[in-house]
Motif scaffolding. Structure first.
Motif, PDB file in Angstrom:
ATOM      1  N   LYS A 106       0.818  -1.216   0.000  1.00  0.00           N
ATOM      2  CA  LYS A 106       0.000   0.000   0.000  1.00  0.00           C
ATOM      3  C   LYS A 106       0.855   1.270   0.000  1.00  0.00           C
ATOM      4  N   THR A 107       1.804   1.309   0.906  1.00  0.00           N
ATOM      5  CA  THR A 107       2.568   2.543   1.057  1.00  0.00           C
ATOM      6  C   THR A 107       3.470   2.792  -0.140  1.00  0.00           C
ATOM      7  N   GLY A 108       4.097   1.741  -0.655  1.00  0.00           N
ATOM      8  CA  GLY A 108       4.928   1.905  -1.842  1.00  0.00           C
ATOM      9  C   GLY A 108       4.122   2.393  -3.038  1.00  0.00           C
ATOM     10  N   THR A 109       2.949   1.801  -3.239  1.00  0.00           N
ATOM     11  CA  THR A 109       2.082   2.219  -4.343  1.00  0.00           C
ATOM     12  C   THR A 109       1.609   3.648  -4.143  1.00  0.00           C
ATOM     13  N   LYS A 110       1.220   3.972  -2.913  1.00  0.00           N
ATOM     14  CA  LYS A 110       0.773   5.338  -2.607  1.00  0.00           C
ATOM     15  C   LYS A 110       1.866   6.352  -2.903  1.00  0.00           C
ATOM     16  N   ASP A 111       3.102   6.030  -2.538  1.00  0.00           N
ATOM     17  CA  ASP A 111       4.210   6.946  -2.781  1.00  0.00           C
ATOM     18  C   ASP A 111       4.461   7.129  -4.277  1.00  0.00           C
ATOM     19  N   TYR A 112       4.402   6.046  -5.049  1.00  0.00           N
ATOM     20  CA  TYR A 112       4.539   6.166  -6.508  1.00  0.00           C
ATOM     21  C   TYR A 112       3.429   7.045  -7.089  1.00  0.00           C
TER      22      TYR A 112
END
Length: 453
Positions: A106-112
């Motif tokens: 979730k967090t990696g995708t959100k940051d991208y």
């Protein structure tokens, strides 16, 4: 907003001197008095160990369940009131809400996604992984009239939780990344997790877009739970990739494709699993009209935005440390171990995995830890260091190459004495294990008079 306006929105009463009702809140809301914001609203929450009201002294304004020394809007439940205030702000600002959930990534995708959208308009996104009934409204309340995109990460600890969060920030685009075993102890089964995660697509309007992982059967099946348009991502999804290659630090290069168009991407983050996160972010950005060429360029330029998530560091003597200590579950452990082995293979380095417990796995916890140890052995990790008795299953699964330590101090002492510049070390566990102290300790360790960097 004035406190009188806030009180009207949340159904509260203003307490303070004669001027209290006219006090203007023009800063963000916050729940930690150590992170006070000038002109902000301190939300006083009564927790199991700490009563926020006791830390309200000096606050500009307070939202709480009883009066404080500061001007205070008193309500029955400050957390519920905070949610009402967030929804009021969402309705006032003209931002497109893009929400996402999943068992991992979730967090990696959100940051991208946030970094892609920021190239086309003012964007506000969840800070870190503040994805619960406090974090989501606190994120929303950082938006203003100029915000064009509002990117909201949503987590679930039970049925109905994501549905509630979607009431606070109704999404126009909603993505489900995967359904894994994180929080299995709370839900009981992957099917129950899928039921909870799918609430995010049920919240979409007919003119919205659901973004679903084509490679996860439980996620793909959620297409029947929404009347919105559906876009998929994955190896055979509407948004796909080809020609995947990893460099010596495990960073992926590939072609990103959609509707017959392909564009090159070179990610700055380590791990092949980042490709799926990038594809999910791309699908969400495409859903709001960002051209594929701009998406690909922004993904290639995206920097690390959240700490302790596959952070790559190199010590002065050449030792590579991968700090992925923010969180862990069986799937993310597997992905991190694969990245570790890929880096080791590219550089001809010995690989050392310093692993702690994975929490919230329920009655299968020990078996899941054994599975991680077996995965490390199968991948060819040279040394596994199991940190603490909670990680005993990892050592059991890894077999003869496992080092068992009593806790963080002993684990740090062992790796300091036994790793060198020719090695690569992964540090990973659930947040509560706090293994970042091992990564930090390794990087700060002076080696033969040299300095770490």
């Amino acid at each position: 907003m004035t406190l009188a306006e806030i009180a009207t929105v949340v159904g509260g009463t203003v307490h303070g001197d004669a001027r209290a009702r006219d006090v203007v809140v023009d800063g963000a809301a916050y729940v930690d008095s150590r992170q006070a914001v000038p002109g902000g609203l301190f939300v006083a929450v009564v927790g199991e160990q700490v009563d926020g009201h006791e830390y309200a002294a000096g606050a500009h304004a307070v939202l709480g369940s009883r009066a404080t020394a500061a001007p205070t809007v008193v309500v029955a439940d400050p957390v519920v009131a905070l949610g009402r205030l967030a929804r009021h702000v969402v309705d006032r600002v003209d931002a497109i809400v893009l929400a996402l959930t999943g068992s991992q990534g979730k967090t990696g995708t959100k940051d991208y996604l946030a970094q892609v959208l920021a190239t086309v308009g003012p964007t506000v996104a969840t800070l870190g992984n503040h994805n619960n009934e406090l974090g989501v409204p606190l994120t929303v309340l950082t938006a203003d009239a100029g915000t064009r995109y509002l990117v909201v990460e949503m987590g679930a600890r039970g049925i109905g939780h994501i549905g509630y969060l979607c009431e606070l920030a109704p999404p126009r685009v909603a993505a489900v990344l995967n359904v894994g075993t994180a929080h299995l102890g709370e839900f009981g089964s992957r099917e129950a997790i899928a039921q909870a995660k799918g609430e995010i697509v049920e919240a979409l309007p007919a003119e919205g877009t659901a973004v679903l992982n084509a490679d996860d059967a439980l996620v793909a099946a959620m297409a029947t739970r929404t009347s919105a348009a559906v876009t998929t991502f994955g190896a055979d999804g509407d948004v796909a990739w080809r020609g995947l290659e990893l460099d010596e630090l495990g960073r992926a290069s590939f072609d990103l494709g959609h509707a017959g168009e392909w564009r090159p991407v070179r990610l700055q983050q380590s791990g092949a699993h980042q490709v799926l996160n990038a594809a999910a972010a791309a699908a969400m950005a495409l859903a709001v009209g960002v051209p594929l060429a701009r998406v690909a360029a922004a993904l290639s330029a995206a920097a690390d935005a959240s700490p302790m998530r596959m952070e790559l560091h190199e010590r002065a003597d050449g030792l590579v440390v991968v700090n992925d200590a923010y969180n862990a579950n069986p799937a993310s452990m597997q992905a991190a171990l694969e990245a570790l082995v890929a880096i080791g293979a590219r550089r001809g380095r010995r690989t050392v995995a310093v692993l702690g417990e994975m929490r919230e796995l329920g009655p299968t916890a020990y078996d899941e830890h054994v599975g991680v140890g077996r995965a490390a052995a199968a991948l060819g990790v040279d040394v596994v260091v199991a940190v603490g008795p909670e990680a005993a299953g990892i050592a059991a699964g890894a077999g003869d190459e496992a080092i068992v330590t009593a806790g963080r101090a002993e684990a740090l002492a062992w790796v300091r004495e036994n790793v060198a510049g020719a090695d690569v070390v992964l540090v990973k566990a659930s947040r509560g294990a706090a293994l970042e102290v091992i990564a930090d300790g390794l990087l700060a360790h002076d080696v033969e008079g040299g300095s770490a960097r």
